[in-house]
Scaffold this active site. Sequence first.
Site, mmCIF file in Angstrom:
data_model
loop_
_atom_site.group_PDB
_atom_site.id
_atom_site.type_symbol
_atom_site.label_atom_id
_atom_site.label_comp_id
_atom_site.label_asym_id
_atom_site.label_seq_id
_atom_site.Cartn_x
_atom_site.Cartn_y
_atom_site.Cartn_z
ATOM 1 N N ASP A 41 0.847 -1.199 0.000
ATOM 2 C CA ASP A 41 0.000 0.000 0.000
ATOM 3 C C ASP A 41 0.878 1.243 0.000
ATOM 4 O OD1 ASP A 41 -2.181 -1.631 0.164
ATOM 5 O OD2 ASP A 41 -2.834 -0.968 2.150
ATOM 6 N N LYS A 98 -8.268 0.499 -5.106
ATOM 7 C CA LYS A 98 -9.440 -0.093 -4.467
ATOM 8 C C LYS A 98 -10.733 0.577 -4.923
ATOM 9 C CE LYS A 98 -7.059 -1.374 -0.161
ATOM 10 N NZ LYS A 98 -7.174 -2.839 -0.289
ATOM 11 N N GLY A 170 -5.034 -2.899 8.791
ATOM 12 C CA GLY A 170 -4.834 -1.737 9.644
ATOM 13 C C GLY A 170 -4.662 -2.047 11.108
ATOM 14 N N ARG A 182 -6.115 -20.683 6.846
ATOM 15 C CA ARG A 182 -6.289 -22.050 7.357
ATOM 16 C C ARG A 182 -7.698 -22.570 7.056
ATOM 17 N NH1 ARG A 182 -2.417 -24.536 10.134
ATOM 18 N NH2 ARG A 182 -0.761 -23.357 11.195
ATOM 19 N N GLY A 231 -3.100 -7.368 8.289
ATOM 20 C CA GLY A 231 -2.368 -7.519 9.542
ATOM 21 C C GLY A 231 -0.927 -7.951 9.407
ATOM 22 N N GLY A 252 -0.045 -3.620 4.011
ATOM 23 C CA GLY A 252 -0.680 -2.305 4.018
ATOM 24 C C GLY A 252 0.039 -1.337 4.916
ATOM 25 N N SER A 253 -0.510 -1.128 6.102
ATOM 26 C CA SER A 253 0.038 -0.157 7.039
ATOM 27 C C SER A 253 1.373 -0.608 7.618
ATOM 28 C CB SER A 253 -0.958 0.070 8.177
ATOM 29 O OG SER A 253 -2.271 0.231 7.686
#
Length: 309
Positions: A41, A98, A170, A182, A231, A252-253
Site C-alpha cells: 500500500d 481499491k 490496519g 487455514r 495484519g 498495508g500499514s
Amino acid sequence: MAGTGVVAVYGEGAMTETKQKSPFSVKVGLAQMLRGGVIMDVVNAEQARIAEEAGACAVMALERVPADIRAQGGVARMSDPEMIKEIKNAVTIPVMAKARIGHFVEAQILEAIGVDYVDESEVLTLADEDNHINKHNFKIPFVCGCRNLGEALRRIREGAAMIRTKGEAGTGNVVEAVRHVRSVNGAIRLLRSMDDDEVFTYAKKIAAPYDLVVQTKELGRLPVVQFAAGGVATPADAALMMQLGCDGVFVGSGVFKSGDPVKRAKAIVQAVTNYRDAAVLAEVSCGLGEAMVGLNLDDKVERFASRSE
C-alpha cells in the site's frame, strides 16, 4: 466455459488450456504473474518508488492506509484518480487501486485511468450491501477478499482473478489472516477426501458453484492465485503466510507506519522470497526499528472482514 467463470487449470507454474484462452483466463494469467511477490500500500509517488526499489511486485494506490481509515473513521471511498495517475507515472511495476464493494462505477473509473488491477475491497465503506461487482464486465483483473472457501469461490464466479485473505487490515495483527487461510486450505483438504455424491452436498452447504468446487477438488488448491492480506507487519508474518500456502503477500500499514519503512519493505520482500530459510529470515528481521502499533482484536475493533459474504 469462460462465460460461467470456470478457470484455466494450473500447470507447471503457468496457465495451461487446451482451447483458445478466454478473456477471463487472460486475467487469471495476469494475476499469476504476481506469484511469489509482495504488494505494498502506498499513498504517494515517493512511497511507490520506495516500494519498487525494495522489490515489490506491485503497489496499491490509496489516499489512506487502512490504519488511518480505522483511526479517522468516516466513509472510505475510491481514491482521487489524479493521485493514482501520479503513482502510475512514478513506477514501472503494476498499480492496483481499491473500489468499494458493489460500486461498479468506481471500478469503471479505475479501468478508464489505466490501473492494472482493481481490488473490490471491504476496507472501504460498502456501496452495495447485497451485490458485488460483476467483474466479467471489465477487461482488467479484479482482486477480492475471502474468509473461507465458499466466499472465495463465489468471488471467482463473479470474475475475481485473484483471491486474498481478508484478515483485519490496519491492525498489525495477523491472527485473522491466519484464520482465513487455514479455513480455506483446510476446507480444500477436506474436499479432496470426498466422493462425488458428497461434493454435491458440500457445494450446497458452502453456497459455492458446483463446477468450481469440483475444479478446486481436482487441483487441490484455489483455481486462482491466493495472497495473504490483513495484519501482515513483519518479515516473520509474511513468511508465516507463505508457509501456510499463500502465493504472495499484501502489506498495508505495516511498512509505512513503521519506524524504518525503507528497511522494513526490503526485509519483507526478502522474507517472501526466502520464506523457508530460517537463517535468512533471522537476518532480515534484525534492526528494523519499531513496528507499527498493533491492535488487539476485541469487541471494540470494527471487523472489516465481516462487511460482506
